[in-house]
Design an enzyme around this catalytic site. Sequence first.
Site: not given
Ligand code: FES
Length: 125
Positions: A33, A35, A59, A103
């Site tokens: 993702c 992140d 997120c 996550c």
């Molecule tokens: Fe990337 Fe939650 S979608 S850490």
Amino acid sequence: MYTERVMDHFQNPRNVGELQNPSGVGTVGNAKCGDIMQMFIKVNDAEVIEDVSFKTFGCGAAIATSSMATEMIKGKTIEEALELTNAAVVEALEGLPPQKIHCSVLAEEAVKAAIEDYRKKKNII
Ligand code: FES
């Protein structure tokens, strides 16, 4: 779909920001993702985490889990903090949707990375 506790930590995250002169910093990312989570710890001579903060570019679940993780390791020894699992963070948040469990892994990894950085700086690994 999110518990009240997740929403609380997402909307009012605890210990946000960057610590001045941290003893260790851990940065981890989720390749899928994109992140990123950064954890800062201040460790005293008794190896107790006196202060901790985080910055998460990610997120809502990542923000809530990093916030909860900081609360769970503050005041703990680094040995105790190393035992923190993402499952324990999810439990403390009273659950996450299954597709959001990954996550919470970032929070566990960020704590471990910050401790590893601290140990490297102190030459104890
Ligand atoms: Fe990337 Fe939650 S979608 S850490």
